[in-house]
Write a protein that holds these residues in place. Structure first.
Motif, PDB file in Angstrom:
ATOM      1  N   GLU A 109       0.111  -5.651   9.712  1.00 21.38           N
ATOM      2  CA  GLU A 109       0.136  -7.089   9.748  1.00 21.38           C
ATOM      3  C   GLU A 109       1.566  -7.500  10.064  1.00 21.38           C
ATOM      4  OE1 GLU A 109      -1.357  -6.405   5.481  1.00 21.38           O
ATOM      5  OE2 GLU A 109      -0.392  -5.100   6.956  1.00 21.38           O
ATOM      6  N   GLY A 110       1.710  -8.457  10.959  1.00 21.53           N
ATOM      7  CA  GLY A 110       3.036  -8.960  11.249  1.00 21.53           C
ATOM      8  C   GLY A 110       3.855  -8.050  12.138  1.00 21.53           C
ATOM      9  N   ALA A 111       3.256  -7.010  12.731  1.00 18.99           N
ATOM     10  CA  ALA A 111       4.024  -6.120  13.586  1.00 18.99           C
ATOM     11  C   ALA A 111       4.119  -6.627  15.006  1.00 18.99           C
ATOM     12  CB  ALA A 111       3.384  -4.731  13.603  1.00 18.99           C
ATOM     13  N   ALA A 112       3.392  -7.688  15.325  1.00 20.66           N
ATOM     14  CA  ALA A 112       3.446  -8.243  16.666  1.00 20.66           C
ATOM     15  C   ALA A 112       4.886  -8.602  17.000  1.00 20.66           C
ATOM     16  CB  ALA A 112       2.561  -9.485  16.763  1.00 20.66           C
ATOM     17  N   GLY A 113       5.285  -8.271  18.215  1.00 19.95           N
ATOM     18  CA  GLY A 113       6.636  -8.585  18.640  1.00 19.95           C
ATOM     19  C   GLY A 113       7.674  -7.605  18.133  1.00 19.95           C
ATOM     20  N   GLU A 173      18.871  -4.068  11.685  1.00 20.30           N
ATOM     21  CA  GLU A 173      19.402  -3.154  10.677  1.00 20.30           C
ATOM     22  C   GLU A 173      19.696  -3.861   9.355  1.00 20.30           C
ATOM     23  OE1 GLU A 173      19.910   0.016  10.521  1.00 20.30           O
ATOM     24  OE2 GLU A 173      19.815   0.791  12.566  1.00 20.30           O
ATOM     25  N   HIS A 174      20.191  -5.096   9.419  1.00 18.84           N
ATOM     26  CA  HIS A 174      20.575  -5.792   8.190  1.00 18.84           C
ATOM     27  C   HIS A 174      19.379  -6.112   7.314  1.00 18.84           C
ATOM     28  CE1 HIS A 174      19.368  -9.103  10.846  1.00 18.84           C
ATOM     29  NE2 HIS A 174      19.203  -9.837   9.766  1.00 18.84           N
ATOM     30  N   GLU A 175      18.155  -6.071   7.876  1.00 17.59           N
ATOM     31  CA  GLU A 175      16.958  -6.341   7.088  1.00 17.59           C
ATOM     32  C   GLU A 175      16.387  -5.089   6.441  1.00 17.59           C
ATOM     33  OE1 GLU A 175      15.371 -10.131   9.778  1.00 17.59           O
ATOM     34  OE2 GLU A 175      14.111  -8.374   9.508  1.00 17.59           O
ATOM     35  N   ALA A 223      12.220  -6.586   8.629  1.00 16.16           N
ATOM     36  CA  ALA A 223      11.516  -7.016   7.426  1.00 16.16           C
ATOM     37  C   ALA A 223      10.336  -7.896   7.825  1.00 16.16           C
ATOM     38  CB  ALA A 223      12.463  -7.781   6.512  1.00 16.16           C
ATOM     39  N   VAL A 224       9.297  -7.883   6.999  1.00 13.49           N
ATOM     40  CA  VAL A 224       8.109  -8.692   7.261  1.00 13.49           C
ATOM     41  C   VAL A 224       7.723  -9.421   5.979  1.00 13.49           C
ATOM     42  CG1 VAL A 224       7.228  -7.256   9.125  1.00 13.49           C
ATOM     43  CG2 VAL A 224       6.599  -6.720   6.779  1.00 13.49           C
ATOM     44  N   ALA A 253      12.932  -4.105   0.329  1.00 15.75           N
ATOM     45  CA  ALA A 253      12.330  -5.035   1.283  1.00 15.75           C
ATOM     46  C   ALA A 253      11.013  -4.476   1.819  1.00 15.75           C
ATOM     47  CB  ALA A 253      13.284  -5.292   2.445  1.00 15.75           C
ATOM     48  N   ARG A 254      10.111  -5.354   2.197  1.00 19.56           N
ATOM     49  CA  ARG A 254       8.887  -4.942   2.883  1.00 19.56           C
ATOM     50  C   ARG A 254       9.204  -4.915   4.364  1.00 19.56           C
ATOM     51  NH1 ARG A 254       3.881  -7.440   4.778  1.00 19.56           N
ATOM     52  NH2 ARG A 254       2.136  -6.003   4.446  1.00 19.56           N
ATOM     53  N   VAL A 255       9.018  -3.775   4.983  1.00 17.90           N
ATOM     54  CA  VAL A 255       9.462  -3.590   6.366  1.00 17.90           C
ATOM     55  C   VAL A 255       8.358  -2.957   7.202  1.00 17.90           C
ATOM     56  CG1 VAL A 255      11.853  -3.270   5.601  1.00 17.90           C
ATOM     57  CG2 VAL A 255      10.400  -1.262   5.975  1.00 17.90           C
TER      58      VAL A 255
END
Length: 341
Positions: free
Chosen positions: A5-9, A16-18, A72-73, A23-25
């Protein structure tokens, strides 16, 4: 390949900073056969050689040299509905907290003890989400010690459903029994970003113009008065630029004076609206609506899909403005403050 989910794009995006532990990545990475796969979940470990993501199928270790893209997502929805409605109270509080980060944060289980020199309650309170991991009386003692050592009044942010009496949550009852008072009942409002007006649909009064910048300049800071303060302290300036990204919007009158300001902030999937202020001489002219629209456009350009803001429950004018624009109440919170003497 994991369902993402949310991997589009994601292709060619490496932030890197995220990629920080906790974090959810989502990581797109190269497999031994040359194909690619995505790992979605909490980043549980990271060093110079590899990253470890706890996915629904177990932990996935990715060599840094095999990372093709990563970012991150947003948290996964736990309730049915649009993204801005689907998160639980605690989950949305965690999102909103990333838009107004303190100088210092110490975690106590799920609680976040935050300090920033006394600038704003949000940056100088213990955000009580999840479990503190210790008995409640020990958690309260830890909060008291944390703030006393910093010369700040012990303060706890207590989130709860909007329809719930502020005295109903167990934590609120515990603190009330210890003599902690209620401060600043607040509503957290959300909206689908696509539903919010854009700047093109909110014309300015004749002679006015808009200026935006990634950092607050002297004119923006001079117009912003948090709770009547005449100057933003150094700690406040750090909080204002503490999100992943932010934009500072000004409305200028015909003479070039700044008559209205707002701050937009970003976290994965979300845009936040804070620090909205309009000069008394220019109120009821639609400037606040234009500021909101400018921030919404900025968020859409960054790929956000949801918007959030916090407004004092007693501020009926602002609540009406945001409601008319498309925001609705998600939940509420209030502070419990320990007063002495």
């Amino acid at each position: 390949m994991d369902a993402v989910e949310g991997a589009a794009g994601l292709a060619h995006v490496l932030r890197e900073h995220e990629l920080v532990v906790g974090a959810r990545v989502v990581l797109r990475h190269r497999l031994p056969d040359g194909s690619a796969s995505d790992a979605l979940g909490e980043l549980v470990a990271a060093d110079e050689a590899s990253l470890v993501v706890a996915t629904r199928r177990g932990e996935v270790r990715v060599r840094r040299g095999d990372v093709l893209a990563g970012k991150a997502v947003p948290p996964p929805p736990r309730r049915r509905g649009a993204p801005h409605e689907a998160l639980s109270t605690d989950e949305l509080e965690a999102v909103v907290a990333e838009h107004w980060r303190p100088d210092e944060r110490v975690d106590l289980g799920g609680w976040r003890l935050r300090a920033a020199g006394g600038f704003t309650g949000r940056a100088n309170s213990a955000l009580a989400i999840g479990s503190p991991g210790v008995p409640l009386h020990e958690a309260v003692a830890a909060v008291e010690g944390f703030y006393r050592r910093r010369g700040l009044p012990p303060r706890v942010a207590v989130p709860h459903a909007a329809h719930v009496d502020p005295d109903e949550p167990a934590l609120a009852r515990e603190l009330a029994g210890r003599g902690w008072g209620v401060d600043t009942p607040t509503l957290v409002m959300t909206a689908a970003l696509a539903a919010l007006p854009g700047a093109a649909g909110v014309p300015l009064p004749v002679g006015c113009s808009v200026a935006s910048a990634p950092e607050p300049d002297a004119a923006w800071l001079e117009r912003y008065h948090y709770r009547g303060t005449t100057a933003v302290p150094p700690a406040g300036r750090r909080v204002l630029v503490s999100a992943d990204a932010q934009v500072f919007v000004r409305v200028l009158d015909g003479g070039g004076g700044t008559v209205a300001v707002a701050r937009g902030s970003a976290s994965p999937g979300w845009v936040g609206l804070t620090a909205v202020e309009v000069a008394p001489s220019h109120r009821r002219r639609g400037l606040a609506r234009r500021l909101l629209a400018e921030v919404a456009d900025w968020g859409r350009a960054r790929g956000a899909v949801s918007a959030c803001l916090q407004v004092a429950a007693a501020n009926t004018g602002a609540r009406a403005l945001y409601g008319a624009a498309g925001f609705s109440v998600h939940h509420a919170y209030h502070y419990r403050v320990q007063h002495h003497g």
